[in-house]
Scaffold this motif. Sequence first.
Motif, short mmCIF file in Angstrom:
data_model
loop_
_atom_site.label_atom_id
_atom_site.label_comp_id
_atom_site.label_asym_id
_atom_site.label_seq_id
_atom_site.Cartn_x
_atom_site.Cartn_y
_atom_site.Cartn_z
N LYS A 276 -1.84 5.41 -3.96
CA LYS A 276 -2.63 6.48 -3.35
C LYS A 276 -3.83 5.90 -2.60
N ASP A 277 -4.46 4.89 -3.17
CA ASP A 277 -5.63 4.26 -2.57
C ASP A 277 -5.37 2.76 -2.48
N PRO A 278 -4.63 2.33 -1.43
CA PRO A 278 -4.19 0.94 -1.37
C PRO A 278 -5.33 -0.06 -1.20
N GLN B 79 2.29 2.85 6.68
CA GLN B 79 2.40 2.00 5.50
C GLN B 79 3.85 1.57 5.28
N THR C 11 -5.54 -3.13 2.61
CA THR C 11 -5.27 -2.52 3.91
C THR C 11 -6.14 -1.28 4.06
N ASP C 12 -6.47 -0.96 5.29
CA ASP C 12 -7.22 0.27 5.57
C ASP C 12 -6.29 1.37 6.06
N GLU C 13 -5.00 1.11 6.07
CA GLU C 13 -4.02 2.08 6.57
C GLU C 13 -3.69 3.10 5.48
N HIS C 14 -3.85 4.38 5.81
CA HIS C 14 -3.57 5.44 4.84
C HIS C 14 -2.47 6.39 5.31
N ARG C 15 -1.96 6.17 6.51
CA ARG C 15 -0.85 7.01 7.00
C ARG C 15 0.45 6.49 6.38
N LEU C 16 1.18 7.39 5.72
CA LEU C 16 2.37 6.98 4.98
C LEU C 16 3.41 6.30 5.87
N GLY D 139 0.80 -1.22 0.00
CA GLY D 139 0.00 0.00 0.00
C GLY D 139 0.83 1.27 0.00
#
Length: 89
Positions: free
Chosen positions: A63-65, A76, A68-73, A59
């Motif tokens: 940009k939209d992995p 990730q 996974t629900d993790e969006h914090r760089l 991810g």
Amino acid sequence: MTGKTGVWLVGGRGSVATTATLGAAAVRGGLAAPLVLDLARFATRAHEAGELGALGALGFYFKDPVGTDEHRLAAQYDLLRTWATRWGT
């Protein structure tokens, strides 16, 4: 050949057209090659280990992995490092 990169998008507008155009320019300029090689190597290792489907640890590259629900760089990146160290990568 003139050495120019062209992109024709049927129905592509806004961010989709911009992303595709910049992506094509990056590939032509050699900027995307290291990212593609990383993804190919990780996907190959995962396949060899029997991992199938969405690879959430990758991810970090999207940009939209998916997977996974993790969006914090930073989170990730930590997930990717933990996942990759299983193979000594």
